[in-house]
Design an enzyme around this catalytic site. Sequence first.
Site, PDB file in Angstrom:
ATOM      1  N   LYS A 239      50.082  37.516  36.537  1.00 25.80           N
ATOM      2  CA  LYS A 239      51.013  38.166  37.448  1.00 25.80           C
ATOM      3  C   LYS A 239      50.687  37.729  38.873  1.00 25.80           C
ATOM      4  CE  LYS A 239      52.941  40.568  34.140  1.00 25.80           C
ATOM      5  NZ  LYS A 239      52.365  39.812  33.038  1.00 25.80           N
ATOM      6  N   ASP A 240      51.725  37.552  39.669  1.00 28.36           N
ATOM      7  CA  ASP A 240      51.586  37.025  41.015  1.00 28.36           C
ATOM      8  C   ASP A 240      50.747  37.943  41.904  1.00 28.36           C
ATOM      9  OD1 ASP A 240      52.666  36.514  43.944  1.00 28.36           O
ATOM     10  OD2 ASP A 240      53.206  34.767  42.752  1.00 28.36           O
ATOM     11  N   ARG A 241      50.081  37.343  42.869  1.00 24.15           N
ATOM     12  CA  ARG A 241      49.271  38.118  43.813  1.00 24.15           C
ATOM     13  C   ARG A 241      50.135  38.956  44.737  1.00 24.15           C
ATOM     14  NH1 ARG A 241      46.073  34.578  48.017  1.00 24.15           N
ATOM     15  NH2 ARG A 241      48.238  34.247  48.635  1.00 24.15           N
ATOM     16  N   ASP A 242      51.213  38.383  45.248  1.00 23.12           N
ATOM     17  CA  ASP A 242      51.998  39.041  46.292  1.00 23.12           C
ATOM     18  C   ASP A 242      53.093  39.910  45.698  1.00 23.12           C
ATOM     19  OD1 ASP A 242      50.508  37.836  48.358  1.00 23.12           O
ATOM     20  OD2 ASP A 242      51.658  35.991  48.116  1.00 23.12           O
TER      21      ASP A 242
END
Length: 350
Positions: A81-84
């Site tokens: 899952k993306d950081r941002d």
Amino acid sequence: MNVVDFMNLPCAHGGPAGTARLRVTPEDFIVREWLGFEADGEGDHLLLKVRKRGANTMWVAKQLARIGKIHPRDVGFAGLKDRDAVAEQAFTVPGRSAVPNWLGVTGDGFEVIGAERTRRKLKRGALKGNDFEIVLREFSGDLAVLEQRLQTLAAAGTPNYFGPQRFGHNGSNIASAIAWFEGGPAPERAERGFALSAARSVIFNAVLAERIGAGTWNRLLDGDVVNLNGSGSFFLAEAVDDTLRDRCQQLDVHPTGPMWHGDSLLSKGATAELEMQTAQKYAVLAAGLAKARLEPERRPLRVPVRELKWRIDGADVHLQFRLQRGSFATGVLHELISNAFQAETPEADV
């Protein structure tokens, strides 16, 4: 070849309704994993539900290993899952870890909000899909058209494009693949899979774009390889009958496109010819992938948009929907706003 060139992809439902600002804050993109199963309540592992913000999956996995005094390879998770963004995702840790009670454990950018006993370690891809909550800020366009598009997506699904995130920041993954296939050194082992996946995704997106242009992305043709919705099951339809047509209309089965591996296509006839001709437009990628000796794979050209809800609050549009594993939320947004594939939008990359 740059990311702008190969993300200039057609819409299927009449074109976008306007533009909007994406990911103004991490809370504008929330993703929750849909595992499709519950913890057993007993076993040698703990299934942790983790809420993270401003931290990527690998970072959280390493922190869980450090806190639990276990090896990082003992930490399981189903997808990246993306950081941002704000993401709720599952991890597993062995029951023998140094933490007697994981509930409430926190770290840099994450908190454990659930912990239950389970029998098995999570493996990559071991989930059904993802639930999304996305806010389109300052929408500028025709709200009536936007609502019409949303109704169409709920009824007919969306093209199953790979989003720009697949190709790396500024197209770095595809640039790496091209340099490699043109005779440069192979990427480091850890990066090689990203390069191969990006190359396959370019060709898949191009095949899907051709089928959209021909009006056949959401209907079956003789010679199509057919996917049973929500599964990894595929079969060749040498001749499409009324039963298959009805099942396709009901989103029970879908036509597929190739994850390119070489010239020995699983499809037949005119479908195979279209796929071959499209791949030859990307001859460097097609040839490089053929040399990599990858396993034959197919991907549905269409994906249902389940449980789609929306709310308009002034100039902001709030969306909720569910996608099956491997599908990109930006594919849904691409049918709504013209800048969906231009923004650095986070994804559930599974």
